[in-house]
Design a protein around this motif. Sequence first.
Motif, PDB file in Angstrom:
ATOM      1  N   VAL A 182      43.868  56.706  64.169  1.00 49.44           N
ATOM      2  CA  VAL A 182      43.062  58.580  65.216  1.00 49.44           C
ATOM      3  C   VAL A 182      41.778  58.521  63.850  1.00 49.44           C
ATOM      4  CG1 VAL A 182      43.861  60.792  65.351  1.00 49.44           C
ATOM      5  CG2 VAL A 182      46.391  58.871  64.981  1.00 49.44           C
ATOM      6  N   SER A 183      40.534  58.796  64.883  1.00 51.60           N
ATOM      7  CA  SER A 183      40.123  59.317  64.273  1.00 51.60           C
ATOM      8  C   SER A 183      39.169  60.360  65.274  1.00 51.60           C
ATOM      9  CB  SER A 183      38.886  58.377  64.785  1.00 51.60           C
ATOM     10  OG  SER A 183      38.733  58.147  65.692  1.00 51.60           O
ATOM     11  N   SER A 184      38.639  61.353  64.128  1.00 50.93           N
ATOM     12  CA  SER A 184      38.357  62.720  64.482  1.00 50.93           C
ATOM     13  C   SER A 184      37.240  63.243  63.813  1.00 50.93           C
ATOM     14  CB  SER A 184      39.495  63.657  64.283  1.00 50.93           C
ATOM     15  OG  SER A 184      38.826  64.986  64.864  1.00 50.93           O
ATOM     16  N   VAL A 201      48.865  56.280  57.117  1.00 48.12           N
ATOM     17  CA  VAL A 201      47.855  55.683  55.819  1.00 48.12           C
ATOM     18  C   VAL A 201      46.307  56.715  56.399  1.00 48.12           C
ATOM     19  CG1 VAL A 201      46.736  53.865  54.661  1.00 48.12           C
ATOM     20  CG2 VAL A 201      49.768  53.672  55.482  1.00 48.12           C
ATOM     21  N   PHE A 202      45.934  57.418  55.805  1.00 46.04           N
ATOM     22  CA  PHE A 202      44.859  57.634  55.620  1.00 46.04           C
ATOM     23  C   PHE A 202      43.892  56.819  55.036  1.00 46.04           C
ATOM     24  CE2 PHE A 202      46.921  62.001  55.269  1.00 46.04           C
ATOM     25  CZ  PHE A 202      46.530  62.542  56.436  1.00 46.04           C
ATOM     26  N   LEU A 203      42.760  56.507  55.822  1.00 43.00           N
ATOM     27  CA  LEU A 203      41.048  55.723  55.205  1.00 43.00           C
ATOM     28  C   LEU A 203      40.902  55.751  55.004  1.00 43.00           C
ATOM     29  CD1 LEU A 203      41.393  53.707  59.106  1.00 43.00           C
ATOM     30  CD2 LEU A 203      43.462  53.759  56.737  1.00 43.00           C
ATOM     31  N   GLN A 204      40.283  57.315  54.860  1.00 47.24           N
ATOM     32  CA  GLN A 204      39.714  57.951  54.284  1.00 47.24           C
ATOM     33  C   GLN A 204      39.740  58.966  53.776  1.00 47.24           C
ATOM     34  OE1 GLN A 204      36.076  58.555  57.202  1.00 47.24           O
ATOM     35  NE2 GLN A 204      35.806  56.784  57.509  1.00 47.24           N
ATOM     36  N   SER A 205      39.011  59.642  52.301  1.00 48.02           N
ATOM     37  CA  SER A 205      39.742  60.394  51.457  1.00 48.02           C
ATOM     38  C   SER A 205      39.575  62.229  52.379  1.00 48.02           C
ATOM     39  CB  SER A 205      38.423  60.846  50.657  1.00 48.02           C
ATOM     40  OG  SER A 205      36.817  60.758  50.689  1.00 48.02           O
ATOM     41  N   ASP A 206      38.370  62.241  53.670  1.00 47.12           N
ATOM     42  CA  ASP A 206      38.701  63.291  54.825  1.00 47.12           C
ATOM     43  C   ASP A 206      39.470  63.753  55.034  1.00 47.12           C
ATOM     44  OD1 ASP A 206      37.628  61.472  56.090  1.00 47.12           O
ATOM     45  OD2 ASP A 206      35.736  62.537  56.043  1.00 47.12           O
ATOM     46  N   HIS A 207      40.372  62.675  55.790  1.00 51.55           N
ATOM     47  CA  HIS A 207      41.355  62.973  56.323  1.00 51.55           C
ATOM     48  C   HIS A 207      40.555  63.182  57.756  1.00 51.55           C
ATOM     49  CE1 HIS A 207      44.885  63.643  53.132  1.00 51.55           C
ATOM     50  NE2 HIS A 207      44.293  62.800  52.711  1.00 51.55           N
ATOM     51  N   THR A 208      39.906  62.437  58.480  1.00 50.47           N
ATOM     52  CA  THR A 208      39.430  61.824  59.425  1.00 50.47           C
ATOM     53  C   THR A 208      39.503  60.709  59.739  1.00 50.47           C
ATOM     54  OG1 THR A 208      37.370  60.822  58.583  1.00 50.47           O
ATOM     55  CG2 THR A 208      37.869  63.777  58.851  1.00 50.47           C
ATOM     56  N   GLN A 209      40.909  59.329  59.249  1.00 50.23           N
ATOM     57  CA  GLN A 209      40.890  58.706  60.336  1.00 50.23           C
ATOM     58  C   GLN A 209      42.239  58.926  59.233  1.00 50.23           C
ATOM     59  OE1 GLN A 209      38.511  55.534  60.480  1.00 50.23           O
ATOM     60  NE2 GLN A 209      36.397  56.424  60.527  1.00 50.23           N
ATOM     61  N   ALA A 210      43.608  57.622  60.427  1.00 55.29           N
ATOM     62  CA  ALA A 210      44.332  57.124  60.161  1.00 55.29           C
ATOM     63  C   ALA A 210      44.848  56.328  60.618  1.00 55.29           C
ATOM     64  CB  ALA A 210      45.414  58.931  59.681  1.00 55.29           C
ATOM     65  N   THR A 211      45.979  55.367  59.882  1.00 60.32           N
ATOM     66  CA  THR A 211      47.010  54.876  60.808  1.00 60.32           C
ATOM     67  C   THR A 211      48.709  54.697  60.976  1.00 60.32           C
ATOM     68  OG1 THR A 211      46.967  53.100  59.080  1.00 60.32           O
ATOM     69  CG2 THR A 211      44.983  53.206  61.079  1.00 60.32           C
ATOM     70  N   VAL A 228      49.496  64.887  67.117  1.00 63.26           N
ATOM     71  CA  VAL A 228      48.539  64.512  66.939  1.00 63.26           C
ATOM     72  C   VAL A 228      47.759  65.783  66.207  1.00 63.26           C
ATOM     73  CG1 VAL A 228      46.356  63.976  66.471  1.00 63.26           C
ATOM     74  CG2 VAL A 228      48.060  62.259  67.369  1.00 63.26           C
ATOM     75  N   PHE A 229      48.229  66.670  65.033  1.00 67.21           N
ATOM     76  CA  PHE A 229      47.773  67.821  64.449  1.00 67.21           C
ATOM     77  C   PHE A 229      46.476  67.755  63.916  1.00 67.21           C
ATOM     78  CE2 PHE A 229      52.260  68.266  65.127  1.00 67.21           C
ATOM     79  CZ  PHE A 229      52.381  69.183  65.309  1.00 67.21           C
ATOM     80  N   TYR A 230      45.461  68.192  64.154  1.00 68.10           N
ATOM     81  CA  TYR A 230      44.543  68.057  63.678  1.00 68.10           C
ATOM     82  C   TYR A 230      43.843  70.030  63.824  1.00 68.10           C
ATOM     83  CZ  TYR A 230      42.735  64.712  66.769  1.00 68.10           C
ATOM     84  OH  TYR A 230      42.415  63.285  67.331  1.00 68.10           O
TER      85      TYR A 230
END
Length: 796
Positions: A182-184, A201-211, A228-230
């Motif tokens: 997920v990316s947004s 698992v979050f891929l970036q510290s700003d939580h804009t990408q996750a798997t 998916v909750f944004y």
Amino acid sequence: MEICGLVTQNKESVPLKSISVQVRVQDHVATVSSTLQYVNEEERPLEALFVFPLPADAAVCHFSAKIGEQEIVAEVQDKESARDQYDDAVSSGQQAFLLEESAESPDVFRLSVGCLSAGQNAAVTIIYITELAVQADHSLRFCLPAVLNPRYTPAGSGAGIVSEISSGCGAVPYTLTLSVHVSSPKPISKLESNCSLDPLVFLQSDHTQATVNLSPGHMFDKDFELFVFYQDTHQPSAIVEAGVTTAPPGSLMRDPVVMISLYPEFPEDVKKSLATRGEFVFVIDRSGSMGSMMHYGKGAKMRIESAKDTLLLLLKSLPMGCYFNIYGFGSHFESFFPQSVVYNQETMDQALKRVKEMKSDMGGTEILTPLKHIYSQRCHPDHPRQLFVFTDGEVGNTKEVLDLVKSHAHSHRCFSFGIGEGASAALITGMAREGSGHAQFITDTDRMQPKVMQSLRFALQPAVVNISVDWTLPDGLTVETLSPPINVLFQGQRTLIYAQLKGESSGGSEGTVTVKYSLKDQPVTNQLHFCLKPTEETGLSIHRLAARTLIRSLEQEKRSGAADVEGIRSRMVELSVQAGVSSVHTAFIAVNKDSRQTVKGPLQQRRVQTCDYSDFIHALAAPICGRSTINYCIPPASKFREYKQAKPKSLLGKLGQALSRNHDSKSFRHSRMMVEGCRASSARKEPQKDLLLELVSLQKASGCWDLDATLADVFGKTEDELTNQKPAQVDGSVWATLLALIWLYGCKIEQQVEWQFVAMKAASWIGSQKVGDLSQCVCAGNVLLGCQVTKETLGI
């Protein structure tokens, strides 16, 4: 029914061995790549057919097959040409693959796998793109269907039998692995699913990408749903996607395309108002399969029982003075009243009495006839018609139903609800789309009431009229809107617009889209400024969704009686081929022309257990709760047209009679579930009372409650306790209604979306009475019920 995917004539394991799915979610769009692994375990060459579901609005954009180390990528071609090419290839012993969309329903796809040599493996990959629907809790829903049910075909309709894969019989003979990325631009709050997931698992510290991955051991015994909750989901946004430089000049694929996500904001006074006018028509599926359980977990109910509870809540939530009626349908239909009646205490009581008597005993699923009857009824001036349709959502004449709804779009709004696993997304979303309403899906352990009450809130919103969309772009740029005109807007619901940007900008880097409309005679303007610079790493997903949208619009135009039918068909095929997306007039075809040797020997056809059509009809006539094992037949891919041409009309008539005499075909595909349901019902204990529904059932049409023993029982009190604590100056009905409100806010606040209109009616009724010191009454009610609710909270 002992069917799981594909079986051989000896009821041995299917050639489908595994499914691997990769889902990439980018903001509101999902790209889904599914790889199906086949193996021919037989001693002869094999031709296999796999019928499977996809989202109704999906754009299938890639299809390839890998045999050994060799990969064959399919091309999009005119469907008839692709079928002929497939037939020729299979007849000559070449390996071939054909993927085509069903003519009956756009959420059904048929994959024909031709000429697999003995012992040979084949991996088939299908990629599609789909928009994610916004839910009542503001999440975005992705669904991977596990079940594709045979659609009920009305007698004499001539529609083909759509077959199925089913996991209702327990463990399927293939495995499923699934991963999600997920990316947004907006931070991801959380991901939820109805199935077990590995840790996020979050891929970036700003939580804009996750798997996240589906946990091992999933049996694929139900639809896989991901939510998916944004953060800030309701903020409007735009995605601009660059075109393909090698595409023909002026074509859709050459120019940039923009996707606009709008969330209209209504004025506060409109959001707080409750409409007092309208005609509410509730249409309830009473076919045999509505006797199936919603799920088999704790607290499970039959679908028809859940629908009856929901009707109770709806009837209690309607405003005084509106009109209403209730229809039940199956192989025939009936209505509670000859025509819609004024909503008052007398008519509400009559309706509730009949709701209690409703059963799933009306045979098949023929929704077209009751809809025609409803539309033939005159509309009431100043009472806009709101149609609520509840169904398993599985019919063979989906397009005919949608055309009917569309032809009456000017006179009503349609709110549709798909109940249980396997509901046809094409029918449910299509009816809402064509009827300017809203669609909901109720699956697994979902309570039906919250989703239905959200739709009631939409239905009670005043209709938005005079909608216009205007674009402001830099000099040199023009816009061509690809989406159909917007004919419905709801507070808090997303609206998507696709548009093609033409020309060259003279230097400006920003565009503006302005949506104007009238709401209760008030002009409203919503505006979004967006950057014209293309978004990176979108692939061609936006272009393909735009092409899919345009193809669907052209299909509607063709079916509505347009003069140049052949010209429209040619345009659809051209768009489909250019964008590489599926349509009803095209198919994906792949032929392994480089195979060193042709496949020799008689070709074995493997479908869901094949049988004679007359045997199929006799099977349908069997009792639901007997011990019969039912096997469905599918015409072989290379013989499909021959079956269609040779099938005698009388046979279809017999099929329709068999279905009408007994239960609908949906019930038979669930025969195993139904047997379990029959066994369970015989030993089922008295279900625990739902105190909320008990309280709601006691409310009067005006919004008040009587002070009596049944109300006291809901609170766990005696009638004397309620009476003795009543302030002297307060009327008994006012005291009872005040206690009901306090109990709702104090004990059932987590279910507020279900009782919000019940409470609004109650507060309005109390406000119309002459009550002395209301604050003192609220304090006394809090003491009696052990709550801490303020007068302001109650909205009086």
